[in-house]
Design a protein around this motif. Sequence first.
Motif, PDB file in Angstrom:
ATOM      1  N   VAL A 119     -17.766 -27.467 -10.267  1.00  0.00           N
ATOM      2  CA  VAL A 119     -16.191 -27.533 -10.436  1.00  0.00           C
ATOM      3  C   VAL A 119     -15.636 -28.453  -8.820  1.00  0.00           C
ATOM      4  CG1 VAL A 119     -13.988 -26.642 -10.594  1.00  0.00           C
ATOM      5  CG2 VAL A 119     -15.730 -25.778 -12.136  1.00  0.00           C
ATOM      6  N   THR A 120     -16.143 -27.964  -7.857  1.00  0.00           N
ATOM      7  CA  THR A 120     -15.771 -28.614  -6.817  1.00  0.00           C
ATOM      8  C   THR A 120     -15.985 -30.063  -6.793  1.00  0.00           C
ATOM      9  OG1 THR A 120     -15.819 -26.438  -5.514  1.00  0.00           O
ATOM     10  CG2 THR A 120     -15.964 -28.317  -4.078  1.00  0.00           C
ATOM     11  N   ASP A 121     -17.370 -30.479  -7.057  1.00  0.00           N
ATOM     12  CA  ASP A 121     -17.481 -31.904  -6.953  1.00  0.00           C
ATOM     13  C   ASP A 121     -16.639 -32.635  -7.777  1.00  0.00           C
ATOM     14  OD1 ASP A 121     -19.906 -31.208  -5.306  1.00  0.00           O
ATOM     15  OD2 ASP A 121     -21.311 -31.143  -6.835  1.00  0.00           O
ATOM     16  N   VAL A 122     -16.388 -32.012  -8.978  1.00  0.00           N
ATOM     17  CA  VAL A 122     -15.488 -32.930  -9.883  1.00  0.00           C
ATOM     18  C   VAL A 122     -14.205 -33.026  -9.169  1.00  0.00           C
ATOM     19  CG1 VAL A 122     -14.116 -32.635 -12.011  1.00  0.00           C
ATOM     20  CG2 VAL A 122     -16.664 -32.339 -11.935  1.00  0.00           C
ATOM     21  N   LEU A 123     -13.527 -32.066  -8.491  1.00  0.00           N
ATOM     22  CA  LEU A 123     -12.335 -31.964  -8.158  1.00  0.00           C
ATOM     23  C   LEU A 123     -12.309 -32.979  -6.638  1.00  0.00           C
ATOM     24  CD1 LEU A 123     -11.137 -28.393  -8.546  1.00  0.00           C
ATOM     25  CD2 LEU A 123     -10.204 -30.516  -9.866  1.00  0.00           C
ATOM     26  N   GLN A 124     -13.381 -32.955  -5.994  1.00  0.00           N
ATOM     27  CA  GLN A 124     -13.294 -33.622  -4.821  1.00  0.00           C
ATOM     28  C   GLN A 124     -13.436 -35.277  -5.203  1.00  0.00           C
ATOM     29  OE1 GLN A 124     -16.599 -31.637  -2.602  1.00  0.00           O
ATOM     30  NE2 GLN A 124     -15.294 -30.829  -1.331  1.00  0.00           N
ATOM     31  N   GLY A 125     -14.294 -35.437  -6.010  1.00  0.00           N
ATOM     32  CA  GLY A 125     -14.505 -36.764  -6.565  1.00  0.00           C
ATOM     33  C   GLY A 125     -13.372 -37.399  -7.165  1.00  0.00           C
ATOM     34  N   TYR A 126     -12.197 -36.505  -7.862  1.00  0.00           N
ATOM     35  CA  TYR A 126     -11.150 -36.775  -8.420  1.00  0.00           C
ATOM     36  C   TYR A 126     -10.283 -37.209  -7.223  1.00  0.00           C
ATOM     37  CZ  TYR A 126      -7.124 -37.294 -11.447  1.00  0.00           C
ATOM     38  OH  TYR A 126      -6.026 -37.679 -11.905  1.00  0.00           O
TER      39      TYR A 126
END
Length: 132
Positions: free
Chosen positions: A30-37
């Motif tokens: 989830v963190t990867d998605v939110l950081q990428g966003y």
Amino acid sequence: MGTWSEEPFGNDTAADWAWELDEADSWAFVTDVLQGYAAGDEDDADRDAIAVAAAAVVAHGSGLPLSEEEDAESVEGFLARVGAPPASVVALARAALDKVGGDSELAELWDESDEIDDWRATLARLRDALPA
């Protein structure tokens, strides 16, 4: 994008992403998605929808009950494996919801529908569930 609901997982893109939670074993997914966003400059409705879904997982991990309209199995299984979200992920989720609700392609698409108020209420419900 096939959309059937204003709920976070109420479209094909977000629902497909949520199924991937079955394989995830840490908040890093989830963190990867939110950081990428947060880092992305591209405005894309699919990215926006996935960011909302990821933020919803964080909100549910923070105690927000899943609605009857949400396909909860993948989310519940993920949360059972990983527990509550770290504060850093909560902050990323809050920022993602603010960005999506502002000047995003997904917001523009919802602005063209009769359900814009319901969608904005969903974003607010998710945002309000995130601890400060």
